[in-house]
Design an enzyme around this catalytic site. Structure first.
Site, mmCIF file in Angstrom:
data_model
loop_
_atom_site.group_PDB
_atom_site.id
_atom_site.type_symbol
_atom_site.label_atom_id
_atom_site.label_comp_id
_atom_site.label_asym_id
_atom_site.label_seq_id
_atom_site.Cartn_x
_atom_site.Cartn_y
_atom_site.Cartn_z
ATOM 1 N N HIS A 24 -89.496 37.488 21.682
ATOM 2 C CA HIS A 24 -90.026 38.562 22.591
ATOM 3 C C HIS A 24 -91.016 38.283 23.659
ATOM 4 O O HIS A 24 -90.975 36.801 23.919
ATOM 5 C CB HIS A 24 -91.541 39.084 21.223
ATOM 6 C CG HIS A 24 -92.244 38.132 21.620
ATOM 7 N ND1 HIS A 24 -93.999 39.282 21.935
ATOM 8 C CD2 HIS A 24 -93.085 37.779 21.473
ATOM 9 C CE1 HIS A 24 -94.989 38.354 22.307
ATOM 10 N NE2 HIS A 24 -94.630 37.286 21.741
ATOM 11 N N SER A 30 -95.454 28.671 17.856
ATOM 12 C CA SER A 30 -95.480 30.214 17.969
ATOM 13 C C SER A 30 -96.991 30.372 18.694
ATOM 14 O O SER A 30 -97.457 31.518 19.606
ATOM 15 C CB SER A 30 -95.182 31.188 17.090
ATOM 16 O OG SER A 30 -93.982 30.815 16.904
ATOM 17 N N THR A 31 -98.438 29.698 17.994
ATOM 18 C CA THR A 31 -99.231 29.725 17.746
ATOM 19 C C THR A 31 -99.947 29.721 19.088
ATOM 20 O O THR A 31 -100.803 30.237 20.023
ATOM 21 C CB THR A 31 -100.216 29.044 17.122
ATOM 22 O OG1 THR A 31 -99.568 29.233 15.601
ATOM 23 C CG2 THR A 31 -101.874 28.803 17.289
ATOM 24 N N ASP A 88 -95.899 45.011 -13.874
ATOM 25 C CA ASP A 88 -95.801 45.936 -15.551
ATOM 26 C C ASP A 88 -94.564 46.133 -15.854
ATOM 27 O O ASP A 88 -93.172 46.279 -15.158
ATOM 28 C CB ASP A 88 -96.068 46.931 -15.663
ATOM 29 C CG ASP A 88 -95.511 48.572 -15.037
ATOM 30 O OD1 ASP A 88 -95.092 49.471 -14.959
ATOM 31 O OD2 ASP A 88 -95.097 47.493 -14.086
ATOM 32 N N LEU A 110 -79.332 52.441 -21.845
ATOM 33 C CA LEU A 110 -78.134 52.404 -22.060
ATOM 34 C C LEU A 110 -77.149 50.922 -21.543
ATOM 35 O O LEU A 110 -77.142 51.470 -20.061
ATOM 36 C CB LEU A 110 -77.056 53.345 -22.303
ATOM 37 C CG LEU A 110 -77.400 55.169 -22.873
ATOM 38 C CD1 LEU A 110 -76.399 55.784 -22.906
ATOM 39 C CD2 LEU A 110 -77.213 54.858 -24.476
ATOM 40 N N TYR A 150 -96.897 45.892 25.127
ATOM 41 C CA TYR A 150 -98.047 45.912 25.146
ATOM 42 C C TYR A 150 -98.301 45.381 26.322
ATOM 43 O O TYR A 150 -98.006 44.733 27.634
ATOM 44 C CB TYR A 150 -98.945 45.541 23.779
ATOM 45 C CG TYR A 150 -98.474 43.894 24.227
ATOM 46 C CD1 TYR A 150 -97.537 43.676 23.471
ATOM 47 C CD2 TYR A 150 -98.927 42.307 24.975
ATOM 48 C CE1 TYR A 150 -97.308 41.961 23.461
ATOM 49 C CE2 TYR A 150 -99.250 41.890 25.081
ATOM 50 C CZ TYR A 150 -98.083 40.960 23.972
ATOM 51 O OH TYR A 150 -98.064 39.788 24.199
#
Lengths: 277, 844, 249
Positions: free
Chosen positions: B234, B58-59, B554, B655, B265
């Site tokens: 695309h 793809s690059t 956390d 519970l 675009y």
């Protein structure tokens, strides 16, 4: 069987077709005088066919055209660029040589042209000259030589060719330089002509020129099958490409890996050095 | 011929061993290789099936432009870092970019993007009028636009050149690079990578990184792991020559235009204009069906163009740039269906795979984040953690249900057309729902539950049957459609009913797993920052830190027995947490996952004890059952583990019951609850209103690797003697002044210029009253980490880290929402709760 | 001038030929398609003639449903309408193709009928000629240049370093080669207009094949291993050595 073979005088491909015809049966080789007139010549061939079981010509531009005329006239099937005939099964060439087809050729007589460079040239076969009718069909009016007078791509002993990797029209200067030093012609791939960097006359490939050089130098050309179809007539192929797995290396005899913009000028420089110029 | 020309080692056989093997030579593989070498690793090997510099992924055909502003902090940080790297390597050209709006709705969204720009420190952005757009990009028809969002720092990059620079840097430090080398297999022994087998030999190694773009799932499968992405198309076309561009000085003289409303675009590319589209139907490809290099007429990721999928797009583009596209002399010279990688949640897949130790994923990354991801992954590998927090991109985040082909296909399809979409922060997925459901699902549905999905679990967010409570508690609606979307006043009503009587919650989506064995204590001690050597029956809430003392997670740990510690953590982060515990097991300790066999009912509110007492004969008084402890109770004949903790900050219990007893448990609580006015309540309360009023921090919001325990004001009074990950850094933090402090603010006035009251939704910038952003000494901007209603205190609560000079009670600040400044005041610095500050309710 | 251009849909191949499992056709699942190169130039030529002298360009193809794409491509660069002789996807031999074309244009009279000299794939070299015979029209093939004069066409064809010149009276059939011109790329408005240009569709039954394809075979590579002379500019001396050995330097 009797075979009618059309020959063009001193034409290598015709002689190859002749030897193929000989492998089929008894050959009557004929040729025509005068300006090329495909429809008229085809009419004459049909007239001369008699009980021939096959009519054969070279798979050249003219050979294919003439046999197509014969086929249309006789409303019989015609197989172009055949490499073998076994009974009524022909082996013929597709995609400029990149694919082989086996097909059943119905009809009679068998109308065939012979794929170039698939048979050795025949020798010492007598050729009869036939008259061609003056029927008003299209014929060559005149032949104009190429005023450029440069080395023709088709006949050049050396072709130095550039592809997408060259990058621009200007960058072909290094290709031209090397071709010049070797007394050869400049070629290119279809990508290059589509981009408008070189004229179509320089294009090597299935839909361009099929070369028969002693050496073909392919620079920055990946080796799509349609390009190889035009290049494989060369005796030796040197590929210059930065991708060692580019398909061209499967057909090339020699390779140099790297950037053509460095390598090609380096070869030119080395040539000058050994020549002392 | 193996090594890339120019290297001085002409062998064609790979080395027999390596410290790490990077598979893939696109932007990610190259960046990673360069950074691994930079950080000091030697004996590195990089492989690619294709040639360099462009192996055909793809690059190679990427549009190569970068718009830095994203609503995600993580993605923006990666992008900004990438831009810095591209610039340093001389491969970045700033051209500016404009996101244009054709609709009012889009204009609002552009204001949100202004806000995100401010929150993440992308400066220089501004909203522009159609006339200004015309000035910047003269070939645009501004008459169809309402405005735009202009980012001057938008740039185009040479990703192939950058990759080459990084790769050559690594080679200069001794890395070996092998083009035209195919990976044939990855051998795994005892759950670890041992060997990468290639077409040029086998390499013994313990680390293999898959940076193969669309081929990644194939390669991962060789090792028995999964990389949940799908190749997808695309479309892009290139037209030219464009008369106006013939006099351009650079390849991109004009800002790039993103036509957001049409998902397209347009960018200049030398003498041509490139037009791309994310608007067509999702066209997914099977990773096993990508053509080989020889079979392709261009490259394996430049597939034949499907004209019919671009027809509407041509018209849209013609509307926007008629001067260029309407010119009959401008021809469509190039058109492809380009392949790129899509993931179920649209985020990259980074980190060590949970299935195989030593097998790392560096996949589903765009050119705009490539270098940043390369650096972050290299830091993670070499130093144990990345500087940029990658918790949303961690490949360990997926549950099995999310890695199914069905989920990948449906979510990537649904997500594709949202590439330039207006996505509400609380927006829910529609496809592939009802995958994981608790035993209470049918009951919840009967009560009109509005289900939201998290980690493939269906969880009630609120209940429509509680609608009468809205009037009972006089809850006001939100006036603007956007603020009211994916929200209901019922949430606030449920909250008030809970504080008034009690509410019951379905918390089955928790991840529950035990650390078991004689070495269990030592194992959890390493991971948990708090002391874990506690008596049986204790419940410990503890941060889990990164080596540099930021938050990794956390969670709650229950001491079940000397050889058994039960970890309970939020579903969204559960898988990554589980992997972390598993990676840190000591000796013979092991993990037992109880997630699928446990269901959980939460019960909180002043009447909670009354309800519980009525369904069990065990003593649940405060004396017998203190806060922060757990006990086994018998409820309706079944054993239930009750844990007295409360994320909503009220009296009550979680519970836990075996799944087969779940329905009975729910019914028991429900029936008993009738007499006390217990209402069912959803995650709207559990995750937002309840905890915000108590200033309870949430991972991924207040807590991430960027902030320390001290900054979050969660330091406990004594650091345990035992070692734990992040201890040294944490101790240092305790001895220093924090660069920021987590504060609770409230909005003074919600009224905006239109007269409507507006309610921020999260991640907005927190600024001075005049809109000046606040930046702390570490360069971090102040932004809204969480926000929501505090119904019991009648205020809208905002949490944000503030630089010390602004972190005092009463300081007047603002929250910038849709470019309007809502005045806000600092109520509390630190973790003191706005509601019930003495925690009387929880401890009652 | 009313010009018919007959075009064929062919796959765009890469560096390797791959066949379907039954060896009856090329595997095309990863391949794009295009108008065969020679006739692409024919369409360009026709459009240029009509742009200059007025008239109509009709594009015709014999091919599967997907071949409509190629007709729309012709329309995108200027063809006015299309005729689609739709097949079920199986191959028709040259005789059957020519007969179907003649049938499809029955009743229409064209000043010029342009064909590619041979298709890129099957390369049978005969469809144009057969159509000419069926219509009783003169035919000249392999053309690189066409000049229209009053009522006739003056055409040129390459013959090894020179050009043969023909003249044919119109109406006539001409077959052309790539290099005749450089075809344009479609513009966006051209593409959009193409969507709504008229298209007639016919679906004749496929006759018996007289040149009946049995199977395809990919020729074996000569098993060549290119001898790598070196990498980069350093290889130049070895290259020149080889050239000297071959007698070309």
């Amino acid at each position: 069987m009797n075979v009618l073979a059309l020959v063009e005088p001193a034409d290598e491909l015709s002689l190859q077709a002749l030897s193929f015809a000989q492998s089929l049966g008894d050959v009557r080789a004929v040729a025509f005088d005068g300006p090329y007139a495909p429809s008229a010549w085809a009419a004459a061939l049909v007239g001369a066919a008699g009980d021939a079981g096959a009519i054969v010509a070279a798979g050249s531009d003219r050979g294919n055209e003439l046999l197509a005329h014969v086929a249309a006239r006789l409303d019989q099937p015609f197989a172009a660029n055949v490499t073998a005939l076994d009974g009524d099964v022909v082996t013929r060439v597709r995609w400029g040589g990149s694919l082989i087809e086996e097909a059943r050729l119905h009809g009679a007589p068998k109308l065939l042209t012979v794929a170039p460079h698939t048979h050795a040239a025949a020798a010492g076969v007598p050729v009869e000259t036939l008259p061609a009718p003056e029927d008003g069909s299209p014929r060559v009016l005149e032949t104009i030589s190429d005023s450029a007078g440069g080395i023709s791509l088709r006949d050049a002993k050396v072709v130095v060719s550039g592809g997408r990797g060259v990058g621009s029209s200007e960058a072909f200067a290094v290709i031209e330089e090397l071709a010049g030093l070797l007394g050869g012609a400049v070629g290119c791939s279809r990508v290059v002509t589509s981009a408008g960097w070189r004229p179509h006359a320089d294009q090597v490939g299935q839909t361009g020129t099929k070369i028969s050089a002693d050496l073909y130098v392919a620079c920055g050309i990946s080796g799509a099958t349609q390009h190889i179809a035009g290049a494989k007539g060369a005796k030796k192929i040197l590929a210059i490409n930065s991708d060692p797995e580019a398909p061209i290396f499967a057909t090339a005899d020699y390779g140099v890996i790297g950037d053509l913009h460095e390598i090609v000028p380096a070869i030119s420089a080395e040539l000058r050095r050994v020549r002392g110029t | 011929m193996a090594d890339v020309p120019g290297s001085d080692v002409p062998s064609s056989v790979v080395p027999s061993s390596a410290k790490a093997v990077v598979i893939g030579g696109g932007i990610v593989g190259n960046s990673l290789l360069g950074w691994l070498a930079e950080l000091g690793w030697t004996e590195l090997v990089q492989l690619d099936k294709g040639p360099f510099p462009n192996p055909g992924g793809s690059t190679g055909h990427a549009s190569n432009f970068i718009f830095p502003v994203d609503h995600s902090k993580e993605m923006t940080q990666l992008t900004l870092d990438s831009m810095r790297q591209y610039r340093e390597a001389g491969t970045l050209h700033e051209c500016g970019g404009i996101e244009v709006a054709r609709t009012e709705e889009r204009l609002e969204e552009l204001r949100r993007r202004m806000a995100s720009a401010k929150s993440w420190g992308v400066d220089g952005c501004r909203l522009v009028t159609p006339a200004e757009i015309k000035e910047l990009v003269p070939f645009v028809d501004e008459s169809i636009l309402l405005g735009g969002f202009y980012t001057p720092s938008v740039a185009v990059v040479d990703s192939l050149r950058f990759g080459t620079v990084m790769r050559e840097r690594a080679q200069a430090k001794g890395a070996r690079v092998f083009a035209n080398t195919e990976v044939l297999g990855i051998d795994v022994e005892d759950g670890r990578v041992r060997r990468v087998r290639t077409s040029r030999g086998a390499i013994e190694t313990e680390i293999a990184v898959i940076a193969c773009g669309v081929w990644s799932p194939r390669i991962a499968r060789m090792a028995g792991a999964s990389i949940p992405l799908t190749p997808a198309v695309h479309q892009m076309i290139d037209v030219g020559p464009v008369p106006r561009f013939l006099t351009s000085k650079t390849a991109v003289d004009y800002p790039i235009v993103r036509d957001m409303d049409t998902n397209m675009y347009e960018r200049q590319d030398g003498q041509g204009l490139e037009v791309g589209s994310y608007a067509h139907r999702p066209i997914l490809h099977d990773p096993d069906e990508i053509p080989s290099i020889e079979e392709s007429s261009l490259t394996p990721t430049e597939l034949p163009f499907t004209q019919e999928d671009f027809e509407v797009q041509l018209e849209h583009a013609l509307q926007l740039v008629p001067e260029v596209l309407g010119d009959e002399s401008v021809g469509i010279k190039y058109a492809i269906n380009g392949l790129l990688s899509l993931t179920p949640d649209g985020l990259p897949l980074l980190g060590e795979t949970p299935e195989v130790r030593g097998l790392w994923s560096a996949a589903a990354v765009w050119v705009k984040e490539g270098p940043g991801v390369g650096r972050a992954l290299a830091e993670w590998l070499v130093r144990g953690e990345p500087e940029i927090d990658l918790q949303s991109s961690d490949i360990a985040r997926f549950y099995d249900e999310q890695r199914t082909p069905e989920n990948i296909e449906s979510r990537t399809s649904e997500g594709f057309n949202k590439t330039y979409g207006i996505v509400h922060p609380s927006e829910q997925w529609e496809s592939n729902r009802r995958v994981r459901m608790s035993p209470f699902y049918d009951r919840e549905q009967a009560l009109g539950a509005v289900f939201y999905e998290a980690a493939a679990w269906e969880r009630p967010h609120w209940y429509e049957s509680n609608a009468p409570l809205v009037e009972e508690y006089d809850v006001r609606p939100r006036e603007h459609e956007w603020d009211a979307r994916w929200w209901s006043p019922i949430i606030n009503a449920e909250h008030l009913a809970m504080r008034d009587r009690a509410a019951m919650f379905d918390l089955t989506a928790f991840s529950v797993f035990d650390v078991v064995g004689t070495d269990a204590l030592e194992s959890v001690q390493r991971v948990a920052a708090r002391q874990m050597n506690v008596p049986n029956g204790r419940v410990v809430y503890t941060p889990v830190l990164t080596p540099s003392g930021g938050f990794r997670s956390d969670l709650t740990i229950m001491k079940m027995a000397d050889d058994r510690f039960r970890v309970v953590t939020g579903g969204a982060h559960g898988m990554a947490d589980k992997k972390w515990f598993a990676d840190n097991l000591v000796g013979s300790a092991r993990i037992e996952d109880h997630t699928s066999t446990t269901c959980t009912v939460g019960l909180w509110g002043p009447r909670a004890r009354d309800v519980l007492a009525s369904i069990t004969s065990d003593d649940v008084s405060n004396e017998a059952f203190p806060f922060s402890t757990w006990q086994t109770l018998t409820v309706d004949g079944s054993e239930v583990v009750a844990s007295r903790i409360s994320y909503v900050g009220d009296l009550g219990w979680e519970l836990y019951a075996p799944v087969e007893d779940g329905a009975k448990l729910w019914d028991a609580v429900w029936e008993a609850g009738r007499a006390h006015g217990v209402v069912p309540a959803g995650i709207g309360v559990y995750g937002t209103t309840g905890r915000l009023e108590k200033a309870y921090r949430a991972f991924g919001f207040e807590l991430d690797a960027d902030y320390t325990v001290v900054e979050a004001d969660m330091a406990w009074w004594k650091v345990k003697a035992e070692d734990f990950v992040g201890k040294e850094a944490h101790v240092a933090h305790r001895e220093a002044e924090p660069a920021a402090r987590l504060c609770t603010l409230t909005i003074d006035d919600h009224t905006t210029s239109g007269g409507l009251k507006r309610y921020p939704l999260g991640r907005e910038p927190v600024t001075l009253r005049d809109g000046t952003p606040l930046t702390d000494a570490h360069g971090r901007r102040s932004y809204v980490t969480s926000t929501g209603a505090g119904p019991s205190i009648g205020k809208h609560i905002v949490m944000s880290y503030l630089p010390p000079e602004h972190a005092s009670e009463g300081t007047k600040l603002a929250v910038e929402y849709m470019t309007e400044l809502l005045p806000a005041t600092v109520e509390i610095v630190g973790s003191r709760p706005p509601f019930d500050p003495e925690n009387e309710r929880i401890r009652s | 001038m009313k010009i018919l251009c007959c075009v064929k849909r062919v796959p765009i191949t890469g560096g390797r030929m791959v066949l379907t499992a039954d060896a009856e056709a090329l595997e095309t699942k990863h391949l794009g398609f295009t108008i065969s190169p020679h006739e692409e130039c024919a369409v360009e030529e026709a459009v240029r003639i009509v742009e200059r002298d007025g008239g109509e360009v009709v594009a015709l193809t014999l091919g599967p449903a997907e071949a409509e794409e190629q007709l729309r491509d012709c329309m995108a660069i200027g063809a006015d309408r299309g005729v689609h002789v739709k097949t079920d996807g199986s191959e028709w031999d040259a005789q059957a193709t020519a007969a179907a074309i003649v049938e499809a244009i029955d009743g229409e009279s064209f000043d010029l009928l342009l064909f590619g000299n041979e298709s890129a794939d099957a390369a049978n070299y005969q469809v144009g000629i057969r159509v000419a015979y069926a219509l009783g029209l003169p035919v000249v093939t392999g053309l690189k240049k066409i000049e229209l004069l009053a009522g006739r066409a003056r055409c040129e064809r390459d013959v090894g370093g020179a050009r043969d010149v023909y003249e044919v009276p119109l109406p006539a059939v001409l077959t052309v080669l790539e290099g005749l011109n450089l075809p344009r790329y479609p513009s966006v408005p051209g593409r959009l207009r193409a969507k709504s240009k008229p298209l007639a569709v016919l679906e004749p039954a496929r006759p018996e094949s007289k040149l009946e394809k049995l199977r395809l075979v990919v020729p074996e590579g000569q098993g060549k291993q290119a001898e790598i002379l070196g990498s980069g500019a350093d290889a130049a001396p070895k290259v020149v050595e080889v050239m000297q050995r071959l007698g070309v330097a």
